[in-house]
Design an enzyme around this catalytic site. Sequence first.
Site, PDB file in Angstrom:
ATOM      1  N   HIS A 190       0.717  -1.214   0.037  1.00 45.22           N
ATOM      2  CA  HIS A 190      -0.019   0.054  -0.074  1.00 45.22           C
ATOM      3  C   HIS A 190       0.820   1.161   0.000  1.00 45.22           C
ATOM      4  O   HIS A 190       1.532   1.471   0.734  1.00 45.22           O
ATOM      5  CB  HIS A 190      -0.951  -0.171   1.190  1.00 45.22           C
ATOM      6  CG  HIS A 190      -1.717   1.249   1.428  1.00 45.22           C
ATOM      7  ND1 HIS A 190      -2.814   1.527   0.617  1.00 45.22           N
ATOM      8  CD2 HIS A 190      -1.745   2.158   2.054  1.00 45.22           C
ATOM      9  CE1 HIS A 190      -3.206   2.818   0.646  1.00 45.22           C
ATOM     10  NE2 HIS A 190      -2.627   2.976   1.968  1.00 45.22           N
ATOM     11  N   GLY A 215       2.998   5.166   4.353  1.00 46.25           N
ATOM     12  CA  GLY A 215       2.161   5.559   5.500  1.00 46.25           C
ATOM     13  C   GLY A 215       1.093   5.412   5.743  1.00 46.25           C
ATOM     14  O   GLY A 215       0.556   4.740   5.016  1.00 46.25           O
ATOM     15  N   SER A 235      -3.139   5.558   6.074  1.00 42.09           N
ATOM     16  CA  SER A 235      -4.132   6.204   5.235  1.00 42.09           C
ATOM     17  C   SER A 235      -4.551   7.410   5.874  1.00 42.09           C
ATOM     18  O   SER A 235      -4.644   7.796   6.966  1.00 42.09           O
ATOM     19  CB  SER A 235      -5.277   5.089   5.310  1.00 42.09           C
ATOM     20  OG  SER A 235      -6.364   5.656   4.594  1.00 42.09           O
ATOM     21  N   GLY A 236      -4.602   8.433   4.737  1.00 43.13           N
ATOM     22  CA  GLY A 236      -4.874   9.743   5.071  1.00 43.13           C
ATOM     23  C   GLY A 236      -3.916  10.663   5.361  1.00 43.13           C
ATOM     24  O   GLY A 236      -4.125  12.007   5.758  1.00 43.13           O
ATOM     25  N   LYS A 272      -0.332  10.878   1.107  1.00 44.39           N
ATOM     26  CA  LYS A 272       0.671  10.244   0.156  1.00 44.39           C
ATOM     27  C   LYS A 272       0.340  10.651  -1.410  1.00 44.39           C
ATOM     28  O   LYS A 272       0.997  11.109  -2.036  1.00 44.39           O
ATOM     29  CB  LYS A 272       0.735   8.846   0.085  1.00 44.39           C
ATOM     30  CG  LYS A 272       1.300   8.284   1.497  1.00 44.39           C
ATOM     31  CD  LYS A 272       1.441   6.871   1.631  1.00 44.39           C
ATOM     32  CE  LYS A 272       0.094   6.022   1.433  1.00 44.39           C
ATOM     33  NZ  LYS A 272      -1.033   6.321   2.527  1.00 44.39           N
ATOM     34  N   ASP A 332      -1.813   3.958  -4.648  1.00 44.69           N
ATOM     35  CA  ASP A 332      -2.405   3.296  -3.561  1.00 44.69           C
ATOM     36  C   ASP A 332      -1.728   1.951  -3.400  1.00 44.69           C
ATOM     37  O   ASP A 332      -1.657   1.269  -2.421  1.00 44.69           O
ATOM     38  CB  ASP A 332      -3.842   3.031  -4.145  1.00 44.69           C
ATOM     39  CG  ASP A 332      -4.908   2.828  -2.954  1.00 44.69           C
ATOM     40  OD1 ASP A 332      -4.489   2.922  -2.023  1.00 44.69           O
ATOM     41  OD2 ASP A 332      -5.971   1.727  -3.211  1.00 44.69           O
ATOM     42  N   ARG A 363      17.999  14.360  12.287  1.00 45.13           N
ATOM     43  CA  ARG A 363      18.489  15.807  12.045  1.00 45.13           C
ATOM     44  C   ARG A 363      19.468  16.023  11.247  1.00 45.13           C
ATOM     45  O   ARG A 363      19.756  16.940  10.418  1.00 45.13           O
ATOM     46  CB  ARG A 363      18.492  16.763  13.146  1.00 45.13           C
ATOM     47  CG  ARG A 363      17.003  16.656  14.013  1.00 45.13           C
ATOM     48  CD  ARG A 363      17.217  17.768  15.152  1.00 45.13           C
ATOM     49  NE  ARG A 363      16.942  19.078  14.651  1.00 45.13           N
ATOM     50  CZ  ARG A 363      17.205  20.314  15.654  1.00 45.13           C
ATOM     51  NH1 ARG A 363      17.128  20.057  16.715  1.00 45.13           N
ATOM     52  NH2 ARG A 363      17.308  21.400  15.100  1.00 45.13           N
TER      53      ARG A 363
END
Length: 329
Positions: free
Chosen positions: A147, A162, A164-165, A168, A186, A253
């Site tokens: 996914h 990552g 869903s939502g 991406k 997707d 970082r």
Amino acid sequence: MTAKSFTILDLLNLNLTGHDSLNLRCIGGRTGLSKPIEVPDINRPGLALSGFYENFANDRVQLFGRGEFAYLKKLHEENNTERLRRLFSYDIPCVVFSRSLVPLEDFLEIAEEAKCAVLQTDLDSTEFSMRLLRVFDNIFTPRKTLHGVLVEVYGLGILLIGASGVGKSETALELVERGHRLVADDIVEIRCVHGNTIVGTGPNSLISHHMEVRGIGIINISQLYGIGAVQEQKEIQLIVKLEDWDNNKVYDRLGTENHVEDLLGVKVPFLEIPVKPGRNLPIIIEAAAMNERLKAMGYNSAKEFNQNVLKWIETGEAQTAFYGNEVSY
């Protein structure tokens, strides 16, 4: 279709065109078309025809070129069918004759008895071998679906993953708007090629270049942005995980550590990028792509920065900058 169920008939039915076409047709032993191909390789049976069967690779496709064909004619002239019967006593997936060579009747009869398909191609042996091995490489290579979204940025294949939502598809859409290309949205199908390369593509060529954007719906990237905005497949050279910003988490970082993710046994560079309002993700991903290309060319910005800091400390300028000039009263 899985590689385990790939049969001789499936090989004949492959829709291959141009320089990928095998130009195969069945000229005998049709009862053997249902045999599976379990070993994706080719064998030239010249030694076996001469009677040497030690380490005979009978589980591979047997390819007959001009040399093997000339030997078959010699056996026919000597009325020596025993060599042929011994050859077909082994469980052979199929035999292929290159250069449109046509085997004699005794060969076809014995192959029919052994239920072994006899195929023919107009290609020469070398060209056919290269094409068939490419086909096998594509069919039998390890693969799975993920996914995520696969994009090409500055020539680098980047897999966005990552929850869903997390954004991406929206990030990929902005990258396309900035001139980069979409490979799949997707669902991404990945496969391992040559044991050290991961190639990603869409699971279905008809829907791979469609994208779901919440609030708008399904859009066709190739129709909206042109055919130059999409690509059929791409090697995955970087994995970027997008996640919601966590104030309690310590993010890298400096970038001095090289993180990798295992995909089908291949180590692929991995980055974790936190998402929050105000962060321009497409520009960050563009910078990550260019930085990864520099690493591939032997230049590492983080390591150079670290070395420059160490040199600065060694010169004593760091102490002067930290403590300042001594003040006398």
